[in-house]
Structure formats: structure tokens, C-alpha cells
Scaffold this active site. Sequence first.
Site: not given
Ligand code: NAP
Ligand code: GDD
Length: 348
Positions: A12-13, A80-82, A84, A127, A149, A184
Amino acid sequence: MERVLITGITGQDGAYLAKFLLEKGYEVYGTYRRLSTPNFWRLQYLEIFDSVNLIPADLVDTTSIVEAIKISEPDEVYHLAAQSFVGASFEQPVGTGEITGLGVTRVLEAIRQINPNIRFYQASTSELYGRGNLTSLSEDTPFQPSSPYAAAKLYGYWLTRIYREGYKIFACNGILFNHESPLRGLEFVTRKISNAVAKIALGIERELRLGNLDAKRDWGYAPEYVESMWLMLQQKEPDDYVIATNETHSVKEFAEKAFDVVGLDWQENVKVDKRFFRPLDVNFLQGDYSKAKQKLGWRPKVKFDKLVKIMVKEDLDRWEKWQSGERFPWDAPNYPTETKIVTRALRV
Ligand code: NAP
Ligand code: GDD
């Protein structure tokens, strides 16, 4: 022309950041994983697939990371890769440590050895704060990770600071709170809800099964959050910043608003299902982005209600097009209903 490497450009990012940096005039390189089925739908959806340079690399393979940096010769690296998804980190704790934790060291070490003048962004996360907080969270709030994580991300956070202080690398932690969008991943709760609401409204699906409805998150809009990453790397000194909206809402509120958009009652369509609860969950996250506002001039524009509408309307629009025979790059048609997936939570 400045050059940039984005690890995880297929996420996504990564996709939004690539679009943002192309518009700024950067030459954009991005790493992707070799998969049996290619996964470029987000880059295609944003119509930037032909404008970016793709390099195969995996975070568990140091050689491929070194190659990616040598090939792209970047001025800036956005790491950004993780792995996630917090839920999956309980099922794959070792892999999450390798990828989400040690992966950071592999990238930083490659930068140190190849060109320590490269500026580095680490995707840190809200997190890190973990459980037990009830007030808004800033750069000074102590961390207490509550998932494999988050523990892996805490390691990445500290490695970033260690390379900044020890080797004078321009390395920043963006402590980003949850940010969402129509791009997303479907496993995350917001998109799981918007996709299911669209399908239920069109009669394709009958119910939505969720876990912890009381969890609260500070949800922002991803295209705005990627700009903050770039701003961090344009400052005089490297630093760490919280990026958030300063609001918090529960999963229940998200579901309620999302069903409102299509004129349905959430209570008639949502079932609570034990399998979607985590062994440990973070019940409350609310950020304080004062420092980013003051030093980066960054502030969020899209807040909760608007975010929910954007996501539901786009998923509705996609399913309507799909039903009328239109085909386009998109993830949902190939994603199984999650109740088909057998996890440890289902067996306990
Ligand atoms: P995402 O959509 O899950 O994207 C993760 C990316 O990492 C994808 O391109 C994925 O590739 C790649 N990846 C996973 N495993 C890998 C590996 N072993 N080697 C190389 N690439 C790998 O995550 P996002 O939401 O864009 O988030 C970007 C970053 O910000 C992540 O590090 C996440 O933990 C962090 N973050 C996200 C949020 C949020 O709310 N979105 C908040 C705080 C921090 P594939 O497409 O091949 O799976
Ligand atoms: N995924 C998911 N699925 N979560 C659920 C569900 C369900 O069916 N029902 C309730 N939840 C609750 C989870 O237990 C959590 O408390 C909340 O919804 C958000 O879950 P996610 O959307 O999976 O996100 P996250 O907060 O655990 O993690 C995301 O945000 C982080 C930043 O705070 C990810 O993007 C992480 O990579 C990122 O670091």
C-alpha cells in the site's frame, strides 16, 4: 535527477510513495519479491507501473539487498518492506523476526558499506506502544510491544537510531499510526470491512465476521502519510516523528459508519467470531502529531468519517464494475473468505 529506492514498492505505502516521488521528479526504483503469481496490481491501479524500475529482492537474502542498492544508486532509501500483519506475526513469529526485524539491519548495513551518505527512512509504527495506554502517544511515550511484529519493529527502531548515532547515517523513524486506503491489504480490518460491506450491499456475501470490536485505532489516510516520509528525509537533521490524526475510533464505530454508507444496519450483518481474536491485542492507540506539525509542517486532512466513505465507495464501485463484466487490476476477486483459512486460533 535524484534517485530513490523503495523496499516493498508493491505494498500500500510503497505504491502511494512511488506515485508521490514520481510527481516530485525522482527516478524511482523499487524492490519486489519473486512470487509464483506476480503482485503488481497497486502499481497498475495507480497507473505508474511503467514509470518505476523494479528490482527483485528479498529481505531474508542479504545479497539481493546489496544488489538493489548497487543497481539503484539511491540518494534516499525508504524501507517499507516487512511482514506487516500483526495477526500473522503470532502464526509466523520467527519469519516476522527475520523479515521485519533483521531485514532492517540488512538494509542499514548495506547502506553503511556501499554509501553512508544515503538517507534512510524506517517504517516504524504505533504498534511499538503496545497495550495499557489510555492517553495520546508521542515520541516520548515508552514502548511496550505486545506482538512478535511489534517486537521485531522495536528492534528495527533501535537499529535505526544506533546507525544514526554510531555511524552518522541520516536515518529517521516514522512512527506512523494506522493508515488506510482503497489499496489497503484485505487482511486488515478496515479494508476487510469496506470490501464486505460492498459485497453485502450487492448481495454477493451474507455476513461479516470480525474479532475484537472494542479495539480503538487512530486511523488516517495513506496517501497523506507517505508525504510525511519524504518530509522527514528533507530536514537538516535526522529525527523520529509520530504521524497520526490525534483521533481514536473503535472497530465497532468503523463497521457502523461503513454499513451506514450503504444504508444498512451493522448489527444485522456483523457476527463476532473467536477466530479473529489475537493472543494479545492492543486496545487503544491515539497519536499526538504535534512535533510533525511543528517541524515538518505536516498535518492530516482526511479524518475518520471521510476515510470510511472513501473506502466503502471505492469497493462498491469496483464490485459493481466487476458484476457488469469490467476487468481491471484488483485484489478482492482472488481473496478467499477468511473463514476458509484454518489458523491456530481456530483450533484452540
Ligand atoms: P503492506 O501493504 O503489507 O506492504 C508490505 C510490503 O513488504 C509489500 O511490498 C511486500 O511484498 C513486502 N515484503 C513482505 N515480505 C518481504 C520480504 N521477505 N522481502 C521483501 N519484501 C517483502 O504494508 P504497508 O501498509 O504498505 O506498510 C508499509 C510499512 O509500514 C510496513 O513496514 C509496515 O509494517 C509499516 N507500517 C504500516 C502502517 C499502516 O497502517 N499501513 C503503520 C505503521 C507502520 P509483497 O507484495 O510481495 O507481499
Ligand atoms: N485484521 C483484523 N481482522 N483485525 C480485526 C478483526 C478482523 O477480523 N476484528 C477485529 N480486529 C481488530 C484487531 O484485533 C486490532 O485490534 C484492530 O482490529 C486493527 O487490526 P488491523 O487492521 O489488522 O491493524 P493493526 O492495528 O493490528 O496493525 C496495522 O497498523 C499498525 C500501526 O499501528 C498494520 O498496518 C501494522 O503493519 C501497523 O504497524
